[in-house]
Design a protein around this motif. Structure first.
Motif, mmCIF file in Angstrom:
data_model
loop_
_atom_site.group_PDB
_atom_site.id
_atom_site.type_symbol
_atom_site.label_atom_id
_atom_site.label_comp_id
_atom_site.label_asym_id
_atom_site.label_seq_id
_atom_site.Cartn_x
_atom_site.Cartn_y
_atom_site.Cartn_z
ATOM 1 N N GLY A 1 -6.075 3.608 10.208
ATOM 2 C CA GLY A 1 -5.383 2.328 10.365
ATOM 3 C C GLY A 1 -4.836 2.131 11.757
ATOM 4 O O GLY A 1 -4.956 1.053 12.339
ATOM 5 N N SER A 2 -4.245 3.172 12.326
ATOM 6 C CA SER A 2 -3.693 3.074 13.679
ATOM 7 C C SER A 2 -4.794 2.855 14.708
ATOM 8 O O SER A 2 -4.637 2.077 15.644
ATOM 9 N N SER A 3 -5.913 3.531 14.514
ATOM 10 C CA SER A 3 -7.042 3.361 15.437
ATOM 11 C C SER A 3 -7.606 1.950 15.357
ATOM 12 O O SER A 3 -7.985 1.370 16.376
ATOM 13 N N LEU A 4 -7.664 1.412 14.167
ATOM 14 C CA LEU A 4 -8.182 0.053 14.008
ATOM 15 C C LEU A 4 -7.206 -0.988 14.542
ATOM 16 O O LEU A 4 -7.632 -2.026 15.064
ATOM 17 N N LEU A 5 -5.906 -0.740 14.432
ATOM 18 C CA LEU A 5 -4.924 -1.687 14.964
ATOM 19 C C LEU A 5 -5.044 -1.838 16.471
ATOM 20 O O LEU A 5 -4.789 -2.906 17.013
ATOM 21 N N VAL A 6 -5.433 -0.778 17.143
ATOM 22 C CA VAL A 6 -5.583 -0.832 18.594
ATOM 23 C C VAL A 6 -6.707 -1.779 18.996
ATOM 24 O O VAL A 6 -6.678 -2.360 20.073
ATOM 25 N N THR A 7 -7.682 -1.969 18.115
ATOM 26 C CA THR A 7 -8.832 -2.810 18.445
ATOM 27 C C THR A 7 -8.549 -4.304 18.268
ATOM 28 O O THR A 7 -9.394 -5.117 18.617
ATOM 29 N N TYR B 1 -5.887 -3.575 8.160
ATOM 30 C CA TYR B 1 -5.528 -2.446 9.001
ATOM 31 C C TYR B 1 -4.105 -1.957 8.687
ATOM 32 O O TYR B 1 -3.847 -0.749 8.667
ATOM 33 N N LEU B 2 -3.181 -2.883 8.427
ATOM 34 C CA LEU B 2 -1.824 -2.475 8.075
ATOM 35 C C LEU B 2 -1.785 -1.846 6.692
ATOM 36 O O LEU B 2 -0.948 -0.985 6.421
ATOM 37 N N ALA B 3 -2.674 -2.254 5.811
ATOM 38 C CA ALA B 3 -2.757 -1.604 4.502
ATOM 39 C C ALA B 3 -3.190 -0.151 4.665
ATOM 40 O O ALA B 3 -2.669 0.735 3.980
ATOM 41 N N PHE B 4 -4.113 0.109 5.578
ATOM 42 C CA PHE B 4 -4.533 1.492 5.836
ATOM 43 C C PHE B 4 -3.352 2.319 6.353
ATOM 44 O O PHE B 4 -3.178 3.472 5.949
ATOM 45 N N THR B 5 -2.558 1.745 7.260
ATOM 46 C CA THR B 5 -1.416 2.516 7.767
ATOM 47 C C THR B 5 -0.344 2.688 6.706
ATOM 48 O O THR B 5 0.412 3.644 6.743
ATOM 49 N N GLY B 6 -0.284 1.765 5.743
ATOM 50 C CA GLY B 6 0.671 1.905 4.652
ATOM 51 C C GLY B 6 0.331 3.039 3.706
ATOM 52 O O GLY B 6 1.212 3.633 3.090
ATOM 53 N N VAL B 7 -0.946 3.336 3.599
ATOM 54 C CA VAL B 7 -1.373 4.443 2.737
ATOM 55 C C VAL B 7 -0.910 5.733 3.351
ATOM 56 O O VAL B 7 -0.402 6.597 2.732
ATOM 57 N N ALA C 1 0.837 -1.202 0.000
ATOM 58 C CA ALA C 1 0.000 0.000 0.000
ATOM 59 C C ALA C 1 0.873 1.253 0.000
ATOM 60 O O ALA C 1 0.556 2.236 -0.677
ATOM 61 N N ALA C 2 1.979 1.227 0.727
ATOM 62 C CA ALA C 2 2.875 2.381 0.757
ATOM 63 C C ALA C 2 3.488 2.623 -0.621
ATOM 64 O O ALA C 2 3.559 3.766 -1.076
ATOM 65 N N ALA C 3 3.905 1.567 -1.289
ATOM 66 C CA ALA C 3 4.519 1.716 -2.607
ATOM 67 C C ALA C 3 3.524 2.258 -3.629
ATOM 68 O O ALA C 3 3.831 3.188 -4.385
ATOM 69 N N ILE C 4 2.325 1.702 -3.643
ATOM 70 C CA ILE C 4 1.307 2.140 -4.593
ATOM 71 C C ILE C 4 0.886 3.577 -4.310
ATOM 72 O O ILE C 4 0.731 4.395 -5.215
ATOM 73 N N THR C 5 0.704 3.894 -3.037
ATOM 74 C CA THR C 5 0.284 5.245 -2.661
ATOM 75 C C THR C 5 1.351 6.283 -2.998
ATOM 76 O O THR C 5 1.034 7.361 -3.493
ATOM 77 N N LEU C 6 2.605 5.959 -2.734
ATOM 78 C CA LEU C 6 3.679 6.901 -3.053
ATOM 79 C C LEU C 6 3.743 7.183 -4.548
ATOM 80 O O LEU C 6 3.936 8.327 -4.966
ATOM 81 N N LEU C 7 3.552 6.159 -5.348
ATOM 82 C CA LEU C 7 3.550 6.351 -6.795
ATOM 83 C C LEU C 7 2.365 7.210 -7.229
ATOM 84 O O LEU C 7 2.518 8.164 -7.995
ATOM 85 N N ALA C 8 1.191 6.899 -6.701
ATOM 86 C CA ALA C 8 -0.014 7.656 -7.065
ATOM 87 C C ALA C 8 0.085 9.110 -6.597
ATOM 88 O O ALA C 8 -0.267 10.033 -7.346
ATOM 89 N N VAL C 9 0.546 9.326 -5.379
ATOM 90 C CA VAL C 9 0.666 10.687 -4.852
ATOM 91 C C VAL C 9 1.684 11.481 -5.671
ATOM 92 O O VAL C 9 1.489 12.668 -5.930
ATOM 93 N N GLY C 10 2.758 10.823 -6.097
ATOM 94 C CA GLY C 10 3.740 11.507 -6.928
ATOM 95 C C GLY C 10 3.137 11.998 -8.238
ATOM 96 O O GLY C 10 3.375 13.137 -8.658
ATOM 97 N N PHE C 11 2.341 11.152 -8.880
ATOM 98 C CA PHE C 11 1.687 11.566 -10.128
ATOM 99 C C PHE C 11 0.659 12.673 -9.886
ATOM 100 O O PHE C 11 0.586 13.641 -10.641
ATOM 101 N N ILE C 12 -0.136 12.521 -8.837
ATOM 102 C CA ILE C 12 -1.164 13.529 -8.547
ATOM 103 C C ILE C 12 -0.526 14.868 -8.196
ATOM 104 O O ILE C 12 -0.977 15.918 -8.640
ATOM 105 N N GLU C 13 0.549 14.817 -7.406
ATOM 106 C CA GLU C 13 1.230 16.055 -7.029
ATOM 107 C C GLU C 13 1.853 16.727 -8.258
ATOM 108 O O GLU C 13 1.820 17.951 -8.386
ATOM 109 N N LYS C 14 2.385 15.925 -9.154
ATOM 110 C CA LYS C 14 2.988 16.491 -10.369
ATOM 111 C C LYS C 14 1.931 17.174 -11.236
ATOM 112 O O LYS C 14 2.176 18.228 -11.815
ATOM 113 N N ILE C 15 0.747 16.576 -11.316
ATOM 114 C CA ILE C 15 -0.319 17.127 -12.138
ATOM 115 C C ILE C 15 -0.936 18.369 -11.497
ATOM 116 O O ILE C 15 -1.130 19.389 -12.151
#
Length: 75
Positions: free
Chosen positions: A50-56, A69-75, A18-32
């Motif tokens: 994600g952090s709130s859900l991990l506590v549960t 939940y870890l995918a949410f924190t990866g975003v 999720a972190a890798a995909i999000t970083l790529l997407a954010v890079g393109f969106i920020e560039k545009i």
């Protein structure tokens, strides 16, 4: 929770993916758009969610929950 080292390590794959995909997407969106502030707000919301859900999580939680939940924190 009685998991092996490999099983514990596999639970972090969604976060890294999720972190890798999000970083790529954010890079393109920020560039545009040229704006980073609004994207940062959305990313921080996902991190908080994600952090709130991990506590549960508990020992009796279904095995699919940590992956989501870890995918949410990866975003």
């Amino acid at each position: 929770m009685g998991l092996s080292t490999v099983q514990n390590s596999l639970r972090f794959i969604p976060q890294a993916a999720a972190a890798a995909i999000t970083l790529l997407a954010v890079g393109f969106i920020e560039k545009i758009t040229g704006q980073y502030y609004v994207l940062n707000i959305f990313v921080q919301i996902f991190n908080l969610l994600g952090s709130s859900l991990l506590v549960t999580l508990g020992t009796s939680s279904p095995s699919w929950k940590p992956f989501l939940y870890l995918a949410f924190t990866g975003v």
